[in-house]
Design a protein around this motif. Sequence first.
Motif, PDB file in Angstrom:
ATOM      1  N   UNK A  70      13.112 -61.069  79.185  1.00  0.00           N
ATOM      2  CA  UNK A  70      14.505 -60.935  79.658  1.00  0.00           C
ATOM      3  C   UNK A  70      15.513 -61.247  78.550  1.00  0.00           C
ATOM      4  N   UNK A  71      15.159 -62.103  77.604  1.00  0.00           N
ATOM      5  CA  UNK A  71      16.095 -62.461  76.536  1.00  0.00           C
ATOM      6  C   UNK A  71      16.375 -61.266  75.637  1.00  0.00           C
ATOM      7  N   UNK A  72      15.343 -60.492  75.340  1.00  0.00           N
ATOM      8  CA  UNK A  72      15.549 -59.279  74.539  1.00  0.00           C
ATOM      9  C   UNK A  72      16.463 -58.298  75.265  1.00  0.00           C
ATOM     10  N   UNK A  73      16.327 -58.251  76.594  1.00  0.00           N
ATOM     11  CA  UNK A  73      17.215 -57.376  77.376  1.00  0.00           C
ATOM     12  C   UNK A  73      18.660 -57.865  77.285  1.00  0.00           C
ATOM     13  N   UNK A  74      18.859 -59.178  77.386  1.00  0.00           N
ATOM     14  CA  UNK A  74      20.210 -59.759  77.286  1.00  0.00           C
ATOM     15  C   UNK A  74      20.826 -59.443  75.924  1.00  0.00           C
ATOM     16  N   UNK A  75      20.028 -59.625  74.857  1.00  0.00           N
ATOM     17  CA  UNK A  75      20.529 -59.342  73.507  1.00  0.00           C
ATOM     18  C   UNK A  75      20.835 -57.858  73.358  1.00  0.00           C
ATOM     19  N   UNK A  76      19.934 -57.022  73.856  1.00  0.00           N
ATOM     20  CA  UNK A  76      20.130 -55.574  73.732  1.00  0.00           C
ATOM     21  C   UNK A  76      21.379 -55.091  74.447  1.00  0.00           C
ATOM     22  N   UNK A  77      21.580 -55.540  75.682  1.00  0.00           N
ATOM     23  CA  UNK A  77      22.762 -55.080  76.446  1.00  0.00           C
ATOM     24  C   UNK A  77      24.058 -55.650  75.869  1.00  0.00           C
ATOM     25  N   UNK A  78      24.019 -56.893  75.373  1.00  0.00           N
ATOM     26  CA  UNK A  78      25.233 -57.457  74.778  1.00  0.00           C
ATOM     27  C   UNK A  78      25.599 -56.707  73.504  1.00  0.00           C
TER      28      UNK A  78
ATOM     29  N   UNK B  33      25.401 -62.441  72.387  1.00  0.00           N
ATOM     30  CA  UNK B  33      24.439 -61.889  71.445  1.00  0.00           C
ATOM     31  C   UNK B  33      23.982 -62.951  70.431  1.00  0.00           C
ATOM     32  N   UNK B  34      24.938 -63.704  69.867  1.00  0.00           N
ATOM     33  CA  UNK B  34      24.606 -64.732  68.873  1.00  0.00           C
ATOM     34  C   UNK B  34      23.746 -65.831  69.491  1.00  0.00           C
ATOM     35  N   UNK B  35      24.127 -66.287  70.686  1.00  0.00           N
ATOM     36  CA  UNK B  35      23.368 -67.352  71.341  1.00  0.00           C
ATOM     37  C   UNK B  35      21.978 -66.877  71.721  1.00  0.00           C
ATOM     38  N   UNK B  36      21.872 -65.631  72.185  1.00  0.00           N
ATOM     39  CA  UNK B  36      20.573 -65.080  72.553  1.00  0.00           C
ATOM     40  C   UNK B  36      19.645 -64.975  71.357  1.00  0.00           C
ATOM     41  N   UNK B  37      20.187 -64.512  70.217  1.00  0.00           N
ATOM     42  CA  UNK B  37      19.362 -64.385  69.014  1.00  0.00           C
ATOM     43  C   UNK B  37      18.946 -65.765  68.487  1.00  0.00           C
ATOM     44  N   UNK B  38      19.842 -66.740  68.615  1.00  0.00           N
ATOM     45  CA  UNK B  38      19.513 -68.102  68.191  1.00  0.00           C
ATOM     46  C   UNK B  38      18.371 -68.661  69.062  1.00  0.00           C
ATOM     47  N   UNK B  39      18.451 -68.437  70.366  1.00  0.00           N
ATOM     48  CA  UNK B  39      17.410 -68.907  71.275  1.00  0.00           C
ATOM     49  C   UNK B  39      16.094 -68.184  71.018  1.00  0.00           C
ATOM     50  N   UNK B  40      16.154 -66.884  70.728  1.00  0.00           N
ATOM     51  CA  UNK B  40      14.943 -66.117  70.432  1.00  0.00           C
ATOM     52  C   UNK B  40      14.277 -66.648  69.162  1.00  0.00           C
TER      53      UNK B  40
END
Length: 368
Positions: A146-154, A177-184
Amino acid sequence: MDNVPEVAVQGFDPDCTVIYWNTASEKMYGYPKNEAMGKKLTELIVPCENKNDFLNIVGSMQKDRTYVSASENIFVTKKGEKIPVFSSYSAVQVPEDQFEIFSMEIDLTERKRMEQTLLEAKELSEASNNAKSTFLAGMSHEIRTPLNAIIGFSDLLIENFAGPLNDKQMKYAKNISISGKHLLGLINDILDLSKAEAGKMELQYEKVSAPLIVREIAEVMRPVASGRGITISTDIEHGAGIVEADSGKLKQILYNLIGNASKFSIDGGNITVRVRVVEEFMQFEVEDEGIGIKEEDLPKLFKPFSQVDGPTEIITEKKHEGTGLGLSLVKKLVELHGGNVWVKSEYGKYSIFGFSLPLQSPTELQLD
């Protein structure tokens, strides 16, 4: 021999009749001296299942008076308790062409107990590591999807794929996007570190050009560093060439170290990546003109989730984000290759992070 309290000593003739029994023997086996004297050793402390082995040793000494035997055995006490011992036997010549045998034993009960405790602790630790690795692998998969989906849509929103955004909407989308990539990145680092610690990370060795990889990583990272006026240069020794390593892991190590150097460098500073051949190792160093590290903080650097702070006036100008896992992962990856890491720093001036990898893989070294 009674002055050696931890060593049980018995003397006996070729038919195994006891002629000497020291104080330590009394304590270890429970037979007082007057009870043991004149009895056969095979009736006192040698268990039935070991009797033939014991008699074979005696027989060998009869054939060869210089014969000496030492081994771990199981003997039995007066109470019927079997105890592990380290025993040694030697013959002593006596008048009239006769000989006597002396046996010395050290009780291994405590050592065996400690070995068992360590073995159980090791098995428990391995089971714990396996459970942790399994959990993290499952967790990372469940979170990353789901995190990749969040990053992709953002990112699609940022690119105005669904229509133009106003300034506030654009700011929010970029934050997502920045927070999602940091978490990934954090999840990936935890998973890699867990695999390395559990011994489940396998290296794919191949012959790689160290200069080529260093130049490639430096070129990729220059655009990000140039945003703060930081230059990245390489200093590669003429003789530096091929090293046997996992190219993906080597790149990961360099990305981490050059990324750290860029993050903690002063604006307009310079980062130098050096490559040298030192004896049987390829040596890499990444030097920055940055905030440096206090001497008391150096031991913290390679511990998971540990970060150190630089001078207050620099910290307040920009935040140094990170998971605190990068250097710990670097250390694990280098050690998996059979290399080592080091750091040199002068607080407020510079830092040098270095590592070395064997020129040949462990398999190649064994073939040589």
